[in-house]
Write a protein that holds these residues in place. Structure first.
Motif, PDB file in Angstrom:
ATOM      1  N   ILE A 214       0.838  -1.205   0.000  1.00 28.42           N
ATOM      2  CA  ILE A 214       0.000   0.000   0.000  1.00 28.42           C
ATOM      3  C   ILE A 214       0.880   1.265   0.000  1.00 28.42           C
ATOM      4  O   ILE A 214       0.402   2.371  -0.268  1.00 28.42           O
ATOM      5  N   LYS A 215       2.139   1.072   0.302  1.00 27.23           N
ATOM      6  CA  LYS A 215       3.188   2.104   0.115  1.00 27.23           C
ATOM      7  C   LYS A 215       3.164   3.290   1.085  1.00 27.23           C
ATOM      8  O   LYS A 215       4.202   3.675   1.594  1.00 27.23           O
ATOM      9  N   ALA A 216       2.023   3.940   1.261  1.00 26.13           N
ATOM     10  CA  ALA A 216       2.018   5.156   2.088  1.00 26.13           C
ATOM     11  C   ALA A 216       0.726   5.236   2.879  1.00 26.13           C
ATOM     12  O   ALA A 216      -0.300   4.689   2.462  1.00 26.13           O
ATOM     13  N   ALA A 236      -4.597  -5.483   8.773  1.00 23.41           N
ATOM     14  CA  ALA A 236      -3.293  -5.183   8.179  1.00 23.41           C
ATOM     15  C   ALA A 236      -2.253  -6.211   8.564  1.00 23.41           C
ATOM     16  O   ALA A 236      -2.417  -6.967   9.514  1.00 23.41           O
ATOM     17  N   SER A 237      -1.167  -6.216   7.787  1.00 27.71           N
ATOM     18  CA  SER A 237       0.005  -6.993   8.168  1.00 27.71           C
ATOM     19  C   SER A 237       0.773  -6.177   9.203  1.00 27.71           C
ATOM     20  O   SER A 237       0.530  -4.980   9.395  1.00 27.71           O
ATOM     21  N   ARG A 238       1.708  -6.837   9.805  1.00 32.54           N
ATOM     22  CA  ARG A 238       2.430  -6.215  10.906  1.00 32.54           C
ATOM     23  C   ARG A 238       3.160  -4.907  10.566  1.00 32.54           C
ATOM     24  O   ARG A 238       3.069  -3.934  11.336  1.00 32.54           O
ATOM     25  N   SER A 254       0.632 -14.062  13.818  1.00 33.43           N
ATOM     26  CA  SER A 254       1.020 -14.754  15.049  1.00 33.43           C
ATOM     27  C   SER A 254       1.142 -13.813  16.230  1.00 33.43           C
ATOM     28  O   SER A 254       0.877 -14.195  17.359  1.00 33.43           O
ATOM     29  N   SER A 255       1.528 -12.565  15.985  1.00 36.74           N
ATOM     30  CA  SER A 255       1.609 -11.632  17.114  1.00 36.74           C
ATOM     31  C   SER A 255       0.395 -10.709  17.146  1.00 36.74           C
ATOM     32  O   SER A 255       0.336  -9.786  17.946  1.00 36.74           O
ATOM     33  N   GLY A 256      -0.585 -10.961  16.302  1.00 39.02           N
ATOM     34  CA  GLY A 256      -1.813 -10.173  16.304  1.00 39.02           C
ATOM     35  C   GLY A 256      -3.013 -11.086  16.475  1.00 39.02           C
ATOM     36  O   GLY A 256      -2.973 -12.028  17.253  1.00 39.02           O
ATOM     37  N   ILE A 269       0.135  -7.932   0.254  1.00 42.57           N
ATOM     38  CA  ILE A 269       0.677  -8.708   1.374  1.00 42.57           C
ATOM     39  C   ILE A 269       1.426  -9.889   0.768  1.00 42.57           C
ATOM     40  O   ILE A 269       0.889 -10.596  -0.079  1.00 42.57           O
ATOM     41  N   SER A 270       2.677 -10.109   1.215  1.00 36.48           N
ATOM     42  CA  SER A 270       3.495 -11.135   0.566  1.00 36.48           C
ATOM     43  C   SER A 270       3.096 -12.546   0.980  1.00 36.48           C
ATOM     44  O   SER A 270       3.281 -13.486   0.218  1.00 36.48           O
ATOM     45  N   GLY A 271       2.567 -12.690   2.201  1.00 31.19           N
ATOM     46  CA  GLY A 271       2.155 -14.026   2.644  1.00 31.19           C
ATOM     47  C   GLY A 271       3.201 -14.724   3.497  1.00 31.19           C
ATOM     48  O   GLY A 271       3.358 -15.943   3.428  1.00 31.19           O
ATOM     49  N   ILE A 273       4.757 -16.501   6.691  1.00 30.15           N
ATOM     50  CA  ILE A 273       4.077 -17.483   7.524  1.00 30.15           C
ATOM     51  C   ILE A 273       3.459 -16.847   8.776  1.00 30.15           C
ATOM     52  O   ILE A 273       2.359 -17.211   9.189  1.00 30.15           O
ATOM     53  N   GLN A 274       4.140 -15.851   9.357  1.00 33.02           N
ATOM     54  CA  GLN A 274       3.591 -15.249  10.582  1.00 33.02           C
ATOM     55  C   GLN A 274       2.307 -14.482  10.294  1.00 33.02           C
ATOM     56  O   GLN A 274       1.523 -14.242  11.197  1.00 33.02           O
ATOM     57  N   HIS A 275       2.104 -14.081   9.068  1.00 31.25           N
ATOM     58  CA  HIS A 275       0.819 -13.470   8.708  1.00 31.25           C
ATOM     59  C   HIS A 275      -0.198 -14.573   8.403  1.00 31.25           C
ATOM     60  O   HIS A 275      -1.328 -14.540   8.888  1.00 31.25           O
ATOM     61  N   ILE A 288      -4.224  -9.990  -4.065  1.00 29.56           N
ATOM     62  CA  ILE A 288      -3.889  -9.048  -5.138  1.00 29.56           C
ATOM     63  C   ILE A 288      -2.467  -8.583  -4.873  1.00 29.56           C
ATOM     64  O   ILE A 288      -2.173  -7.973  -3.832  1.00 29.56           O
ATOM     65  N   ASN A 289      -1.567  -8.946  -5.787  1.00 31.10           N
ATOM     66  CA  ASN A 289      -0.153  -8.690  -5.558  1.00 31.10           C
ATOM     67  C   ASN A 289       0.537  -8.551  -6.910  1.00 31.10           C
ATOM     68  O   ASN A 289       0.222  -9.283  -7.839  1.00 31.10           O
ATOM     69  N   LYS A 290       1.490  -7.639  -6.980  1.00 28.80           N
ATOM     70  CA  LYS A 290       2.128  -7.428  -8.291  1.00 28.80           C
ATOM     71  C   LYS A 290       3.194  -8.489  -8.576  1.00 28.80           C
ATOM     72  O   LYS A 290       3.658  -8.592  -9.701  1.00 28.80           O
TER      73      LYS A 290
HETATM   74  C1  LIG Z   1       8.150 -13.482  15.507  1.00 29.56           C
HETATM   75  C2  LIG Z   1       7.472 -12.777  14.380  1.00 29.56           C
HETATM   76  C3  LIG Z   1       6.135 -12.422  14.498  1.00 29.56           C
HETATM   77  C4  LIG Z   1       5.470 -11.796  13.436  1.00 29.56           C
HETATM   78  N1  LIG Z   1       4.139 -11.515  13.560  1.00 29.56           N
HETATM   79  C5  LIG Z   1       3.469 -11.042  12.488  1.00 29.56           C
HETATM   80  C6  LIG Z   1       2.051 -10.842  12.524  1.00 29.56           C
HETATM   81  O1  LIG Z   1       1.377 -11.090  13.536  1.00 29.56           O
HETATM   82  N2  LIG Z   1       1.444 -10.364  11.403  1.00 29.56           N
HETATM   83  C7  LIG Z   1       2.127 -10.087  10.246  1.00 29.56           C
HETATM   84  O2  LIG Z   1       1.494  -9.687   9.259  1.00 29.56           O
HETATM   85  N3  LIG Z   1       3.467 -10.246  10.202  1.00 29.56           N
HETATM   86  C8  LIG Z   1       4.144 -10.704  11.288  1.00 29.56           C
HETATM   87  N4  LIG Z   1       5.507 -10.847  11.212  1.00 29.56           N
HETATM   88  C9  LIG Z   1       6.236 -10.289  10.039  1.00 29.56           C
HETATM   89  C10 LIG Z   1       6.231 -11.188   8.822  1.00 29.56           C
HETATM   90  O3  LIG Z   1       7.308 -12.090   8.894  1.00 29.56           O
HETATM   91  C11 LIG Z   1       6.393 -10.351   7.538  1.00 29.56           C
HETATM   92  O4  LIG Z   1       7.563  -9.586   7.625  1.00 29.56           O
HETATM   93  C12 LIG Z   1       5.206  -9.423   7.275  1.00 29.56           C
HETATM   94  O5  LIG Z   1       3.983 -10.155   7.374  1.00 29.56           O
HETATM   95  C13 LIG Z   1       5.349  -8.819   5.894  1.00 29.56           C
HETATM   96  O6  LIG Z   1       4.306  -7.882   5.672  1.00 29.56           O
HETATM   97  P1  LIG Z   1       3.833  -7.498   4.202  1.00 29.56           P
HETATM   98  O7  LIG Z   1       3.391  -8.733   3.504  1.00 29.56           O
HETATM   99  O8  LIG Z   1       2.874  -6.393   4.344  1.00 29.56           O
HETATM  100  O9  LIG Z   1       5.153  -6.880   3.559  1.00 29.56           O
HETATM  101  P2  LIG Z   1       6.147  -7.474   2.451  1.00 29.56           P
HETATM  102  O10 LIG Z   1       6.613  -8.831   2.808  1.00 29.56           O
HETATM  103  O11 LIG Z   1       7.162  -6.418   2.231  1.00 29.56           O
HETATM  104  O12 LIG Z   1       5.239  -7.635   1.149  1.00 29.56           O
HETATM  105  C14 LIG Z   1       4.705  -6.561   0.432  1.00 29.56           C
HETATM  106  C15 LIG Z   1       4.035  -7.153  -0.795  1.00 29.56           C
HETATM  107  O13 LIG Z   1       3.386  -6.131  -1.514  1.00 29.56           O
HETATM  108  C16 LIG Z   1       3.516  -6.401  -2.900  1.00 29.56           C
HETATM  109  N5  LIG Z   1       3.319  -5.139  -3.609  1.00 29.56           N
HETATM  110  C17 LIG Z   1       4.152  -4.067  -3.637  1.00 29.56           C
HETATM  111  N6  LIG Z   1       3.608  -3.075  -4.364  1.00 29.56           N
HETATM  112  C18 LIG Z   1       2.424  -3.531  -4.828  1.00 29.56           C
HETATM  113  C19 LIG Z   1       1.408  -2.968  -5.655  1.00 29.56           C
HETATM  114  N7  LIG Z   1       1.500  -1.713  -6.135  1.00 29.56           N
HETATM  115  N8  LIG Z   1       0.329  -3.719  -5.942  1.00 29.56           N
HETATM  116  C20 LIG Z   1       0.210  -4.989  -5.458  1.00 29.56           C
HETATM  117  N9  LIG Z   1       1.139  -5.559  -4.672  1.00 29.56           N
HETATM  118  C21 LIG Z   1       2.239  -4.839  -4.361  1.00 29.56           C
HETATM  119  C22 LIG Z   1       4.891  -6.998  -3.040  1.00 29.56           C
HETATM  120  O14 LIG Z   1       4.977  -7.797  -4.219  1.00 29.56           O
HETATM  121  C23 LIG Z   1       4.990  -7.839  -1.755  1.00 29.56           C
HETATM  122  O15 LIG Z   1       4.576  -9.178  -1.977  1.00 29.56           O
HETATM  123  C24 LIG Z   1       6.175 -11.467  12.262  1.00 29.56           C
HETATM  124  C25 LIG Z   1       7.531 -11.812  12.152  1.00 29.56           C
HETATM  125  C26 LIG Z   1       8.170 -12.464  13.183  1.00 29.56           C
HETATM  126  C27 LIG Z   1       9.591 -12.872  13.001  1.00 29.56           C
END
Ligand SMILES: Cc1cc2nc3c(=O)[nH]c(=O)nc-3n(C[C@H](O)[C@H](O)[C@H](O)COP(=O)(O)OP(=O)(O)OC[C@H]3O[C@@H](n4cnc5c(N)ncnc54)[C@H](O)[C@@H]3O)c2cc1C
Ligand SMILES: Nc1ncnc2c1ncn2[C@@H]1O[C@H](COP(=O)(O)O)[C@@H](O)[C@H]1O
Lengths: 322, 256
Positions: A214-216, A236-238, A254-256, A269-271, A273-275, A288-290
Motif C-alpha cells: 500500500i506504500k504510504a 493489516a500486516s504487521r 502470530s503476534s496479532g 501482502i506477501s504471505g 508465515i507469521q501473517h 492481489i499482488n504485483k
Molecule cells: C516473531 C514474528 C512475528 C510476526 N508476527 C506477524 C504478525 O502477527 N502479522 C504479520 O502480518 N506479520 C508478522 N511478522 C512479520 C512477517 O514475517 C512479515 O515480515 C510481514 O507479514 C510482511 O508484511 P507485508 O506482507 O505487508 O510486507 P512485504 O513482505 O514487504 O510484502 C509486500 C508485498 O506487496 C507487494 N506489492 C508491492 N507493491 C504492490 C502494488 N503496487 N500492488 C500490489 N502488490 C504490491 C509486493 O509484491 C509484496 O509481496 C512477524 C515476524 C516475526 C519474526
C-alpha cells in the motif's frame, strides 16, 4: 526414542504441543514416542498428554520452573536428556521454544532445525523441510552430528486432531532435576495484554487486509473504501501497524489476531508465515499482488497479479455497479 | 555502554531467489543485498541507547567480502566502528548458525561488550537461532523478540513480545544479549554527512581460518508446492476486477 517437549502456561497446554506430537507420531512411523512437560504444578497437563499414544509422559516438576526462564528450562532439559537419551526431540515453534531451544542446542552442541513443515525418512537418513527466503523457497535440510537432534515444528503445519490416542493412559513418570534459583539470571514479570482490544476481527465476516504494498499512509483510505463497498472490516500486516498507519488491534498474524472470515482480501501482502497463520482459516482468500511469485498465492482461492492501485479502484466501481 | 550489533547482509526481499543447479545454494551473483530488516532495528536501538547513556556502538558481520557494505551503511547511520569476519563459505544459505556464532564469538569475546544486540531472525534463513547461540557461547543471559529496552540499576528491563498480542517484562543483569523485533523503533536513515564520516571509520577484518563444522546441511532448495487450487484472473485491471467481483458474488457467495 523420540521425545516431544510440550509447552504449558499456568498448567494449560499450548495447542501447538499437540501439533508437535502429531508431527512426531507421523515421523516415528510406529517407533516409540514419549512426551515431556516441565514446570511447577503441571501434573494435570501431564495427565492430558498421557491420553495420546505415547510410551510415557515424563513430568519434570520443580519450584524454580514456576515461571518460564531460559536458564531454568535449559538446566532442567539438559538433565532430562542425560537420563532419557532421546534421538530426535520435537518442539512446537512457539515464542517460548524460540527463546530456549537454541540455548539448549548450544549447551549440548547438537543440531537444531527450526520451523519445520514436514519431515521425511529415507535410506539416506532423516530430513526436514522448512521455509527460507520469507517462504519463497523450501529447504530440505539434514542434521549433522550426534543425537539428540532438536526439531521445531511450525504452528499450523500439522493438525492437532491427528494425534493418535492410546488404548489406555500412558504412564506418567516423574523425573527429578537439580536446580537452584540462584542459577537463573532472568527475572520475568507477569504476561499482560496491551490496551483492551476494541475491534474483534475474529468475528468479522469479511476482511480487507493491507500490507506494505500500500506504500504510504494516505493510501489506506483506498483500502478503506474497498472495505466499505464489501461490508468488510479493515485489517493489516504487521509492518503497517508497526508504522502506526493502523492501530495494532487490526494486525492479523502470530503476534496479532487470528481470524476466520468468509472472505479475506489481501492487498499487497506477501504471505509470510507469521501473517498466514492468522488468516489461513478464512473460507475464501483473495490475493492481489504485483509479484506472481508471492507466497500469498499459494493459499489464495482467487488471485490477481497486478498493481493494487489499478485493481482496487476497478473493484470498487464493479461493486458499486453490481 | 559498549554495545555490539550483529548484522547479516541478506538478499533483498523483493527478489525471487534463483537456485543453483546443485539445488543447494542460490545464485548469489544474481542477487542484490541489503541489511537484514530486524538487524536495522537492532542498530537503531543501539544508537538510541548510546544517545541516552553514552558509550560505543560496534557493528559486526560474518560474510563474504560483499558483506562489508552493510557495515558501511551502519557506520553511515552512526555506528562507531565495524568488525567484518570475512569468509567465502559464509553464504546466504550456507552459513550455519553454529559456525556464524563461533566466528563472531572469536571476533568479539575479548572486547567485553556490555550489551550484544541481534535481530530476532534473518530474512533469508529465518533460523531464529544465531543470537541465542551467541549468548550461550559468550556466557550471557538473553531475552528474545524484544519490543522495548530500558536500562535499570545494574541491568536491563526488556519487554518481550509473546504470541497473540501478549507481552512480558523481563529483568536481566548486564552484560546480556537481546534479540530485537522489527518495529521496536522508527529507523533513521543515513545523512550525507554520515556517509562522509563513515569513510573514516574503522572496519576491522578478521579471517577465521577454517569454519567450524556445520550442524545443519542443506540437501535441496525448491519452490514451495501449492496447497490450494488458485483461480488466477488475468486481463486488464477493470476486466479482472469485474470477473473477480462476479465470482465472489456468484461462485464463492461471500458478498452481502
Ligand atoms: C516473531 C514474528 C512475528 C510476526 N508476527 C506477524 C504478525 O502477527 N502479522 C504479520 O502480518 N506479520 C508478522 N511478522 C512479520 C512477517 O514475517 C512479515 O515480515 C510481514 O507479514 C510482511 O508484511 P507485508 O506482507 O505487508 O510486507 P512485504 O513482505 O514487504 O510484502 C509486500 C508485498 O506487496 C507487494 N506489492 C508491492 N507493491 C504492490 C502494488 N503496487 N500492488 C500490489 N502488490 C504490491 C509486493 O509484491 C509484496 O509481496 C512477524 C515476524 C516475526 C519474526
Ligand atoms: N552472518 C551473520 N553475521 C552477523 N550477524 C548474523 C549473521 N547471521 C545471523 N546473524 C544475526 O543473528 C540473527 C538471527 O539470524 P538467524 O539465526 O539466521 O535467523 C540475525 O538477525 C543477525 O542479527
Amino acid at each position: 526414542m523420540m521425545l516431544v517437549i510440550a509447552e504449558q502456561r499456568s498448567g494449560r497446554l499450548h495447542r501447538a504441543s499437540w501439533e508437535a506430537l502429531a508431527a512426531a507420531q507421523e515421523f516415528a512411523a510406529g517407533q516409540p514416542v514419549e512426551a515431556l512437560v516441565l514446570g511447577s504444578g503441571v501434573a494435570q497437563a501431564a495427565a492430558e498428554l498421557s491420553q495420546a499414544a505415547v510410551g510415557a509422559v515424563h513430568l519434570v516438576e520443580h519450584p524454580a520452573l514456576q515461571s518460564y526462564t531460559p536458564d531454568g528450562y535449559v538446566l532442567a532439559l539438559q538433565q532430562a536428556f542425560g537420563t532419557l537419551r532421546p534421538e530426535q526431540v520435537f518442539l512446537p515453534h512457539t515464542y517460548q521454544t524460540r527463546d530456549f531451544a537454541p540455548k539448549l542446542a548450544a549447551r549440548l552442541d547438537r543440531a537444531l532445525i527450526t520451523d519445520c513443515v514436514a519431515a521425511k525418512r529415507s535410506d539416506a537418513g532423516a530430513s526436514f523441510f522448512r521455509p527460507v527466503y520469507q517462504g519463497k523457497l523450501v529447504a530440505e535440510v539434514a542434521a549433522e552430528g550426534e543425537f539428540p537432534h532438536l526439531v521445531t515444528i511450525q504452528i499450523g503445519a500439522f493438525r492437532s486432531d491427528k494425534v493418535a490416542r492410546g488404548p489406555a493412559a500412558a504412564e506418567v513418570k516423574p523425573l527429578a532435576v537439580q536446580l537452584d534459583g540462584s542459577q537463573i539470571r532472568e527475572r520475568p514479570e507477569e504476561p499482560f495484554q496491551e490496551a483492551k482490544q476494541a475491534v474483534d476481527l475474529s468475528q468479522a465476516e469479511r476482511i480487507v487486509a493491507v500490507g506494505r504494498g500500500i506504500k504510504a499512509q494516505e493510501h489506506i483510505a483506498l483500502a478503506e473504501q474497498l472495505a466499505g463497498a464489501l461490508g468488510a472490516q479493515l485489517a493489516a500486516s504487521r509492518p503497517i501497524c508497526d508504522s502506526g498507519w493502523l492501530p495494532m488491534e487490526r494486525q492479523v498474524g502470530s503476534s496479532g489476531q487470528t481470524v476466520a472470515p468468509k472472505l479475506y482480501v489481501a492487498l499487497g501482502i506477501s504471505g509470510a508465515i507469521q501473517h498466514v497463520v492468522g488468516m489461513k482459516g478464512a473460507r475464501t482468500i483473495v490475493a492481489i499482488n504485483k509479484d506472481a511469485d508471492a507466497p500469498i498465492f499459494e493459499i489464495a482461492d482467487y488471485g490477481i497479479v497486478g498493481d493494487l492501485f489499478e485493481i482496487v479502484p476497478a473493484m470498487i466501481s464493479a461493486l458499486e455497479k453490481s | 555502554m559498549k554495545i555490539a550489533v550483529c548484522i547479516k547482509q541478506v538478499p533483498v526481499r523483493e527478489w525471487q531467489p534463483a537456485v543453483e543447479e546443485t539445488r543447494r545454494a542460490i545464485r548469489e551473483r544474481d542477487a542484490s543485498f541489503e541489511m537484514n530488516e530486524p538487524d536495522a532495528y537492532a542498530l537503531e536501538e543501539a544508537l538510541r541507547l548510546r544517545e541516552q547513556h553514552s558509550g560505543e556502538v560496534v557493528v559486526c558481520t560474518a560474510g563474504p567480502a560483499r558483506a562489508s557494505q552493510v557495515l558501511r551503511e551502519a557506520l553511515a547511520r552512526g555506528a562507531d566502528r565495524g568488525i567484518h569476519v570475512e569468509h567465502d563459505g559464509l553464504t546466504s544459505i550456507g552459513a550455519d548458525s553454529f559456525a556464524v556464532a563461533a566466528v563472531l564469538v572469536d571476533a568479539i569475546r575479548d572486547e567485553r561488550f556490555d550489551l550484544v544486540l541481534t535481530g530476532l531472525q534473518s530474512d533469508d534463513q529465518g533460523a531464529a537461532q544465531t543470537g541465542v547461540i551467541l549468548a550461550e557461547r559468550l556466557g550471557l543471559p538473553h531475552a528474545t523478540i524484544v519490543m522495548e529496552v530500558q536500562v535499570a540499576a545494574g541491568g536491563l528491563r526488556v519487554k518481550r513480545e509473546l504470541e497473540g498480542g501478549w507481552f512480558q517484562w523481563v529483568e536481566l543483569p548486564l552484560p546480556a544479549l537481546v534479540t530485537i523485533q522489527s518495529g521496536i523503533n522508527q529507523l533513521r536513515y543515513a545523512t550525507l554527512k554520515g556517509i562522509m564520516a563513515a569513510k573514516k571509520k574503522e572496519i576491522r577484518k578478521v579471517s577465521p581460518g577454517a569454519l567450524p563444522a556445520a550442524h545443519v546441511r542443506v540437501v535441496s532448495l525448491d519452490v514451495p508446492r501449492k496447497t490450494k487450487q488458485t483461480q488466477m484472473i488475468a486481463g486488464p485491471a477493470s476486466e479482472a476486477a469485474k470477473v473477480l467481483v462476479d465470482k465472489l458474488k456468484n461462485d464463492a457467495r461471500v458478498l452481502g
